[in-house]
Design an enzyme around this catalytic site. Sequence first.
Site, PDB file in Angstrom:
ATOM      1  N   ASN A 129       0.885  -1.165   0.000  1.00  0.00           N
ATOM      2  CA  ASN A 129       0.000   0.000   0.000  1.00  0.00           C
ATOM      3  C   ASN A 129       0.923   1.216   0.000  1.00  0.00           C
ATOM      4  O   ASN A 129       1.459   1.611   1.031  1.00  0.00           O
ATOM      5  CB  ASN A 129      -0.877  -0.035   1.248  1.00  0.00           C
ATOM      6  CG  ASN A 129      -1.897   1.091   1.257  1.00  0.00           C
ATOM      7  OD1 ASN A 129      -1.820   2.022   0.447  1.00  0.00           O
ATOM      8  ND2 ASN A 129      -2.835   1.024   2.171  1.00  0.00           N
ATOM      9  N   ARG A 146      -2.463  -2.176  -3.540  1.00  0.00           N
ATOM     10  CA  ARG A 146      -3.694  -1.410  -3.381  1.00  0.00           C
ATOM     11  C   ARG A 146      -3.572  -0.195  -4.286  1.00  0.00           C
ATOM     12  O   ARG A 146      -2.637   0.589  -4.143  1.00  0.00           O
ATOM     13  CB  ARG A 146      -3.850  -0.972  -1.932  1.00  0.00           C
ATOM     14  CG  ARG A 146      -4.960   0.020  -1.752  1.00  0.00           C
ATOM     15  CD  ARG A 146      -5.197   0.320  -0.300  1.00  0.00           C
ATOM     16  NE  ARG A 146      -6.348   1.196  -0.197  1.00  0.00           N
ATOM     17  CZ  ARG A 146      -6.295   2.421   0.307  1.00  0.00           C
ATOM     18  NH1 ARG A 146      -5.156   2.927   0.741  1.00  0.00           N
ATOM     19  NH2 ARG A 146      -7.388   3.153   0.373  1.00  0.00           N
ATOM     20  N   HIS A 192     -13.145   2.236  -0.609  1.00  0.00           N
ATOM     21  CA  HIS A 192     -13.180   1.130   0.364  1.00  0.00           C
ATOM     22  C   HIS A 192     -13.713  -0.167  -0.265  1.00  0.00           C
ATOM     23  O   HIS A 192     -14.205  -1.061   0.439  1.00  0.00           O
ATOM     24  CB  HIS A 192     -14.079   1.459   1.583  1.00  0.00           C
ATOM     25  CG  HIS A 192     -13.521   2.479   2.511  1.00  0.00           C
ATOM     26  ND1 HIS A 192     -14.321   3.440   3.108  1.00  0.00           N
ATOM     27  CD2 HIS A 192     -12.276   2.702   2.965  1.00  0.00           C
ATOM     28  CE1 HIS A 192     -13.578   4.204   3.892  1.00  0.00           C
ATOM     29  NE2 HIS A 192     -12.325   3.799   3.804  1.00  0.00           N
ATOM     30  N   ARG A 217     -12.572  14.279   8.089  1.00  0.00           N
ATOM     31  CA  ARG A 217     -13.290  14.789   6.910  1.00  0.00           C
ATOM     32  C   ARG A 217     -14.741  15.104   7.259  1.00  0.00           C
ATOM     33  O   ARG A 217     -15.370  14.382   8.030  1.00  0.00           O
ATOM     34  CB  ARG A 217     -13.282  13.753   5.778  1.00  0.00           C
ATOM     35  CG  ARG A 217     -11.914  13.555   5.169  1.00  0.00           C
ATOM     36  CD  ARG A 217     -11.919  12.421   4.159  1.00  0.00           C
ATOM     37  NE  ARG A 217     -10.817  11.519   4.444  1.00  0.00           N
ATOM     38  CZ  ARG A 217     -10.748  10.255   4.032  1.00  0.00           C
ATOM     39  NH1 ARG A 217     -11.711   9.734   3.300  1.00  0.00           N
ATOM     40  NH2 ARG A 217      -9.701   9.524   4.340  1.00  0.00           N
ATOM     41  N   GLU A 227      -8.250  -5.846   4.657  1.00  0.00           N
ATOM     42  CA  GLU A 227      -7.985  -5.471   3.264  1.00  0.00           C
ATOM     43  C   GLU A 227      -6.746  -6.164   2.703  1.00  0.00           C
ATOM     44  O   GLU A 227      -6.713  -6.533   1.538  1.00  0.00           O
ATOM     45  CB  GLU A 227      -7.866  -3.941   3.156  1.00  0.00           C
ATOM     46  CG  GLU A 227      -9.228  -3.282   3.291  1.00  0.00           C
ATOM     47  CD  GLU A 227      -9.184  -1.768   3.462  1.00  0.00           C
ATOM     48  OE1 GLU A 227      -8.896  -1.328   4.590  1.00  0.00           O
ATOM     49  OE2 GLU A 227      -9.420  -1.045   2.497  1.00  0.00           O
TER      50      GLU A 227
END
Length: 374
Positions: A7, A71, A160, A221, A359
């Site tokens: 990642n 990813r 996601h 956020r 993940e």
Amino acid sequence: MIILVINSGSSSLKYQVRDSATGERLANGLIERIGDSAHGGPRDHAEALDRVTQELESTLQGRSIDAVGHRVVHGGERFSEPVLVTNEIIRAIERLNPLAPLHNPANVQGIRAIADRWPSMKQVAVFDTAFHRTLPEHAWRYAVPDDLYKKFGIRRYGFHGTSFEYVTRHAAGLLGLPAQEFTGIIAHLGNGASITAVQGGRSIDTSMGFTPLEGLVMGTRSGDIDPSILLFLSREGYTEKDLDRLLNRESGLVGLTGHNDMRSVEESGDAGTVALDIASYRLAKYIGGYHVAVGGAQALVFTAGIGENSWRFRERVVNRLSALGIFIDDAENQKPGGSPREISTEESAFPVLVVPTDEEAAIAEATAAVVDSA
Ligand code: AMP
């Protein structure tokens, strides 16, 4: 197969080594400060990879990597599933750079660093957007002039996806169903948070949109706001950079309480209570909407850091959902546990589940599957 999962961010590189057959994690690590050699960081992604290789030499003890899974944040409209990386694929990912200017270039740097070092290594790109390629047009279109879509690709993409796909399979498994028969709502509540409506195993709506800013209240956020706020603030002298920082890094839980970590928010008194009310109310509204979107959910699933660990937040959310006839069992909800489980009462109209996401495991599995079928 032994899979190195990467990642790669602009200044950091996270990695794990997984045995795709057993899911076992053989190694993991994080290389930070890429490009900041003044502070001991590697010069670039290639040098970061040198460090990964050094770290792996001792942990892998002679075993070798069979393939690398990356990813990749943005797969645009092209990628609906993981793909074997070729030069053409790298160029296609680069063409999507404008849609994810911080992420895709860094993802490509990671891919190129591996290709330079191990030219014959099989690499697979796993896209965060891919699971949402099944969104119907009424869910992905914004009501803005068509030109904005045609010229700039302005539409909803969703993120996601790797997590939602993984959790769909595991939630279905818990209910004794094949994934393609799972119809439900999955709330991925981590530092970034989004929720997806799944019908027959496919994503039909999701709360993140053109970027990961839309939707739920997140750690830093804002999620949904009236876009006119941006116009107002720009008239007040805020620059594009200011607005980006404001909405992506200084809003959400941190904007409301000064803390972005849910554990600190839960302990931060009145401001924390207000923030949790706002976040749980927003989430409950999405759940109600998605219950309608899927034609009646069979399950509500909580996942990721907050979804898996904060029983208080799950309680707040489900308490707002009595109109749907769902109820949780307090003892079950408050039990810690790392495996998929049901937390609803017998009377609940449909089950409420906690299903841990993974993940990296999903990327390792997808990588092995693509390499196997190549
Ligand atoms: P993630 O991005 O999936 O790693 O999730 C990070 C979020 O999970 C942070 O807001 C953490 O505060 C939250 N989290 C992790 N463990 C707990 C816990 N035991 N209780 C409440 N929140 C938690």
